[in-house]
Design an enzyme around this catalytic site. Structure first.
Site, short mmCIF file in Angstrom:
data_model
loop_
_atom_site.label_atom_id
_atom_site.label_comp_id
_atom_site.label_asym_id
_atom_site.label_seq_id
_atom_site.Cartn_x
_atom_site.Cartn_y
_atom_site.Cartn_z
CG PHE A 140 -1.67 1.26 1.12
CD1 PHE A 140 -2.64 0.90 0.41
CD2 PHE A 140 -1.81 2.55 2.00
CE1 PHE A 140 -3.90 2.24 0.47
CE2 PHE A 140 -2.23 3.31 1.42
CZ PHE A 140 -3.86 3.24 1.29
CG ASP A 225 5.75 3.66 1.74
OD1 ASP A 225 5.40 4.24 2.69
OD2 ASP A 225 4.20 3.71 0.71
CE LYS A 254 -0.55 5.18 7.70
NZ LYS A 254 -0.55 4.60 6.70
C1 LIG Z 1 -0.88 5.90 5.17
C2 LIG Z 1 0.43 4.30 4.29
C3 LIG Z 1 0.70 5.41 2.89
C4 LIG Z 1 -0.99 7.02 2.88
O1 LIG Z 1 -0.29 7.77 3.37
P1 LIG Z 1 -1.90 8.88 3.27
O2 LIG Z 1 -0.66 9.89 4.08
O3 LIG Z 1 -2.85 8.38 3.62
O4 LIG Z 1 -2.27 9.61 2.04
C5 LIG Z 1 1.35 4.98 2.24
N1 LIG Z 1 2.60 3.75 2.33
C6 LIG Z 1 2.37 3.16 3.57
C7 LIG Z 1 2.78 2.68 3.92
C8 LIG Z 1 0.95 3.58 4.37
O5 LIG Z 1 0.50 2.86 5.24
#
Ligand SMILES: *Cc1c(COP(=O)(O)O)cnc(C)c1O
Length: 406
Positions: A140, A225, A254
């Site tokens: 994700f 990421d 986050k």
């Molecule tokens: C939550 C998340 C995202 C997206 O972040 P947003 O602030 O919702 O755009 C991208 N990568 C990972 C691994 C995430 O957990």
């Protein structure tokens, strides 16, 4: 302020775009790892706003940073730089492999920047054939059209027309499947060190090392990421620090803002050079309010004793979950690291993570799902041990309602 209408959960269905199905609970205030709803019912928070509220609710360091900055300066745009952004960037550079920082407002935007940078870097250095981006199944990376296409769940990216091209998906923790896809036309491989939304699945150390070696062999950039794993959540400032592997680009969001929206892309000077003036940007990215709060969050978390305590709290979480499991036999595994843990449901309870989440809320505890088979915990990194124990008593109550009603 008094409104002529009642603010209830029913109002959501009336006035909000129906892309979410929020819980019936509407919290109105929080403190530490506790929340209170409209009826003043108390909840213990093991959800942490999905791995965002790294210092719980209304932590004094964050409240101070926000209010202090609110009385000074809120916004300038990128026509001018600002002190909080420069201080935060300097601290991120000092604390990591990175030499340059780009600020955005979310994880998706940080990844969008990382992917665009990788494409531009490859185009400048190697020409137009080197454009392939490889990510992994179940990954994700956000909900912009580029990041959702790169993400490993077709259900999130289908149904919106033509997708950005040259995006491929290998199997996570399977080097052979990456080997089969990677080539000299690969410009970047993007991965989460622990897949969060995909079910709290940690990469093995061998896999991470192997991905780095394959990227090096094909002159491809490695993007980590760390939107969910970053800023202390794994027990180190960034999860890559557990391995002897350094990415070329890292994205953070986050926990970075502790609840204030901010994202960041970190990279080296040589790679950053390819995002020349005018190639990319954001109105709010690097906003003084966001950066002031993030700086306070980083200062508070990037302390050896705070990070060490995250690993101790992980042990307590695991002990409590094992204790509950010994009694009710609902989990097949407890996965993850630090304050990002997943309890995978065994075959008897497969597909019922939502039931566990709802039963927990009923008992006064907020937890998350990661897919339909995993109950996810992403609480404050400084949650008091007493709140962990009290929360687990509520979780045991919730588990008992499901395990005995089987
Ligand atoms: C939550 C998340 C995202 C997206 O972040 P947003 O602030 O919702 O755009 C991208 N990568 C990972 C691994 C995430 O957990």
């Amino acid at each position: 302020m008094s409104e002529a209408f009642q603010v209830t959960r029913a109002l959501f269905d009336e006035v909000m775009v129906p892309n979410y199905a929020p819980s019936a609970v509407i919290p109105v205030r929080g403190l530490g790892s506790r929340l209170w709803d409209q009826q003043d019912r108390e909840y213990i928070d093991f959800a942490g706003g999905i791995a965002v509220n790294c210092l719980g609710h209304c932590h004094p360091a964050l409240v101070n940073a926000l209010t202090e900055q609110a009385h000074k300066l809120w916004h300038l745009s990128n026509v001018m730089t600002n002190e909080p952004a420069l201080r935060l960037a300097k601290k991120l550079v000092d604390a990591t492999f990175a030499e340059k920082v780009y600020f955005a407002n979310s994880g998706a935007e940080a990844n969008e920047g990382a992917l665009k940078l990788a494409r531009r870097w490859a185009l400048d250095k190697f020409g137009p054939d080197k454009q392939d981006i490889i990510s992994f199944g179940k990954s994700f990376h956000g909900r912009t059209f580029f990041t959702v296409t790169v993400g490993g769940q077709a259900a999130y990216s289908d149904g919106f027309g033509p997708k950005p091209g040259a995006v491929f998906h290998a199997e996570y923790n399977n080097l052979d499947s990456l080997k089969a896809l990677i080539s000299d036309n690969t410009c970047a491989v993007i991965m989460e060190p622990i897949q969060g939304e995909g079910g709290i699945i940690p990469a093995t150390a061998e896999f991470i090392k192997g991905v780095r070696e394959l990227c090096d062999a094909h002159n491809a950039l490695l993007i980590f990421d760390e939107v969910q794993t970053g800023v202390g959540r794994s027990g180190k400032l960034y999860a890559y620090m557990h391995y002897n592997v350094v990415p070329d680009i890292l994205t953070s969001a986050k926990s970075l803002g502790g609840g204030f929206p901010i994202g960041a892309m970190l990279t080296t000077t040589a790679i950053a050079a390819h995002l020349k003036v005018g190639t990319h940007g954001s109105t709010y990215g690097g906003n003084p309010l966001a950066c002031a709060v993030a700086e306070a969050a980083l200062d508070t978390i990037n302390q050896p004793e705070v990070l060490a305590a995250v690993s101790q709290k992980e042990e307590l979480f695991r002990q409590e979950l094992e204790r509950i499991n010994a009694k009710y036999q609902v989990f097949s595994a407890i996965r993850g690291q630090g304050m990002l843990l997943g309890a995978a449901l065994n075959d008897s309870y497969k597909g019922r993570a939502r039931d566990f989440m709802l039963a927990a809320a009923e008992a006064g505890l907020l937890v998350l799902m990661a897919g339909y088979d995993v109950v996810r915990f992403a609480p404050s990194l400084v949650i008091p041990d007493a709140d962990i124990v009290a929360g687990m008593q509520l979780f045991e109550k919730a588990v008992a309602t499901i395990a005995t009603a089987k």
